[in-house]
Design a protein around this motif. Structure first.
Motif, mmCIF file in Angstrom:
data_model
loop_
_atom_site.group_PDB
_atom_site.id
_atom_site.type_symbol
_atom_site.label_atom_id
_atom_site.label_comp_id
_atom_site.label_asym_id
_atom_site.label_seq_id
_atom_site.Cartn_x
_atom_site.Cartn_y
_atom_site.Cartn_z
ATOM 1 N N VAL A 1 0.858 -1.180 0.000
ATOM 2 C CA VAL A 1 0.000 0.000 0.000
ATOM 3 C C VAL A 1 0.895 1.231 0.000
ATOM 4 C CG1 VAL A 1 -1.797 1.249 1.235
ATOM 5 C CG2 VAL A 1 -1.708 -1.231 1.399
ATOM 6 N N SER B 1 1.153 4.520 1.173
ATOM 7 C CA SER B 1 0.608 5.478 2.122
ATOM 8 C C SER B 1 1.365 6.783 1.913
ATOM 9 C CB SER B 1 0.767 4.920 3.537
ATOM 10 O OG SER B 1 0.505 5.882 4.510
ATOM 11 N N LYS C 1 -4.705 8.338 4.836
ATOM 12 C CA LYS C 1 -3.428 7.611 4.912
ATOM 13 C C LYS C 1 -3.243 6.989 6.304
ATOM 14 C CE LYS C 1 -2.069 8.485 0.631
ATOM 15 N NZ LYS C 1 -2.063 7.406 -0.379
ATOM 16 N N LEU D 1 -5.189 3.783 6.461
ATOM 17 C CA LEU D 1 -4.534 2.637 5.813
ATOM 18 C C LEU D 1 -3.660 1.878 6.811
ATOM 19 C CD1 LEU D 1 -3.473 4.294 2.417
ATOM 20 C CD2 LEU D 1 -5.196 2.495 2.710
ATOM 21 N N HIS D 2 -2.944 2.621 7.665
ATOM 22 C CA HIS D 2 -2.068 1.962 8.644
ATOM 23 C C HIS D 2 -2.898 1.158 9.635
ATOM 24 C CE1 HIS D 2 1.886 3.768 7.570
ATOM 25 N NE2 HIS D 2 1.062 4.584 6.928
ATOM 26 N N PHE E 1 -4.237 -2.002 7.581
ATOM 27 C CA PHE E 1 -3.274 -2.980 7.055
ATOM 28 C C PHE E 1 -2.330 -3.534 8.121
ATOM 29 C CE2 PHE E 1 -5.070 -1.410 3.186
ATOM 30 C CZ PHE E 1 -5.135 -2.553 2.406
ATOM 31 N N ASP E 2 -2.145 -2.807 9.232
ATOM 32 C CA ASP E 2 -1.398 -3.405 10.351
ATOM 33 C C ASP E 2 -2.199 -4.571 10.932
ATOM 34 O OD1 ASP E 2 0.804 -1.765 10.126
ATOM 35 O OD2 ASP E 2 0.212 -0.382 11.715
ATOM 36 N N LEU F 1 3.668 -1.401 4.032
ATOM 37 C CA LEU F 1 3.171 -0.018 3.970
ATOM 38 C C LEU F 1 4.327 0.895 3.555
ATOM 39 C CD1 LEU F 1 0.951 -0.304 7.081
ATOM 40 C CD2 LEU F 1 0.146 0.832 5.021
ATOM 41 N N CYS G 1 5.780 4.633 2.763
ATOM 42 C CA CYS G 1 5.503 6.019 3.168
ATOM 43 C C CYS G 1 6.478 6.981 2.505
ATOM 44 C CB CYS G 1 5.630 6.147 4.686
ATOM 45 S SG CYS G 1 4.583 4.995 5.599
ATOM 46 N N GLU H 1 7.160 -1.835 6.829
ATOM 47 C CA GLU H 1 6.890 -0.406 6.630
ATOM 48 C C GLU H 1 8.188 0.251 6.184
ATOM 49 O OE1 GLU H 1 3.981 1.459 9.316
ATOM 50 O OE2 GLU H 1 5.528 2.932 9.773
#
Ligand SMILES: NC(=O)c1ccc[n+]([C@@H]2O[C@H](COP(=O)([O-])OP(=O)(O)OC[C@H]3O[C@@H](n4cnc5c(N)ncnc54)[C@H](OP(=O)(O)O)[C@@H]3O)[C@@H](O)[C@H]2O)c1
Length: 263
Positions: free
Chosen positions: A137, A139, A157, A160-161, A164-165, A180, A182, A232
């Protein structure tokens, strides 16, 4: 050739980060599925890819949720599998909360959050059945902290975290990875298409974006992160300092961000 014969589906592939990622993944030997609304731009991207014969175009509006099962079906039928889904399509914002129509808040959440949830949930059962996969994703650093003029964008955004976490923890034992990504400022069309409070396009190349990281550099770093199956990753330059200020000196961050030059 780290992704030789892997099938990588990239949304938002008609410009910017998604376009650059398509070229980078094609160079790594991947088969590609490219999605965005502008079909002609997708065709141009396909023609510029190494091995255009390995590219399937699936042009659609990601907020057209009803077509997601058909599009996932078309992808599976064509390649037999999808190894990596990169949810990258997105729109930004350039407006104060007080001046933003509620329809704009909703539109940004639809494009940046709900479409990602819907497409992922439509594809996920196929990955589970096949015994593995990778959901990525795109983000933003603004998924980790917020700035003025981006209230709905930051909310989408951050959401999303949250989502998806949780997904990462749920599918850990199903051989499905979640990454993720960033980015900070990247030189793309993002500010041109950012929405103003009345829903019209900002239409300007902001200074911060014009001076941002070249998209091919960002794409290379995304490829590396996907290869390493990172959970991430932060892809930014000087603006990374804001992330660490938010994390380690939140009071100071709060004071400084009031005056930050964000457009
Ligand atoms: N550039 C930055 O500084 C930056 C920083 C952090 C995060 N990001 C994120 O990176 C991602 C890519 O943005 P970008 O910077 O590369 O901007 P961009 O050049 O404007 O690309 C956005 C892409 O999303 C697609 N898209 C937008 N709405 C769509 C919809 N409803 N349905 C299908 N596709 C849609 C666009 O294609 P069509 O218009 O053809 O549909 C385009 O391919 C976004 O999620 C953005 O939030 C960007």
């Amino acid at each position: 050739m780290r992704f030789r014969n892997k099938v990588v589906w990239i949304t938002g592939a008609s410009s910017g980060i998604g376009e650059a990622l398509a070229y980078a993944m094609a160079r790594e030997g991947a088969h590609l599925i490219l999605t965005a609304r502008r079909r002609e731009r997708l065709e141009a991207v396909r023609n510029a890819c190494a091995g255009p014969g390995k590219v399937l175009l699936l042009p659609f509006d990601v907020t057209d949720y009803e077509c997601h099962p058909t599009m996932v079906g078309a992808a599976i039928e064509h390649f037999g599998q999808v190894d990596i889904l990169v949810n990258n399509a997105g729109i930004s914002q350039r407006s104060l909360v007080l001046e933003t129509d509620f329809s704009v808040d909703r539109r940004i959440m639809e494009v940046n959050f709900f479409s990602v949830v819907s497409l992922t949930k439509t594809l996920l059962p196929y990955m589970v059945e096949r015994g593995g996969g990778h959901i990525a994703v795109v983000s933003s650093l603004l998924g980790k902290f917020s700035t003025p003029l981006r209230s709905a964008y930051c909310a989408s955004k951050h959401a999303l975290h949250g989502f998806f976490d949780a997904l990462r923890a749920e599918v850990y034992d199903k051989n499905i990875y979640v990454t993720l990504i960033c980015p900070g400022f990247v030189r793309t069309e993002v500010s041109l298409h950012a929405l103003r409070g009345d829903g019209s396009e900002h239409g300007q190349m902001d200074d911060t974006i014009a001076k941002g990281m070249p998209p091919d550099v960002c794409a290379r770093r995304i490829v590396n992160a996907l290869y390493k199956r990172k959970e991430e990753v932060y892809i930014a330059r000087y603006e990374l300092i804001a992330l660490y200020l938010k994390r380690f000196a939140p009071g100071l961050f709060s004071k400084l961000i009031r005056k930050a030059k964000v457009a």
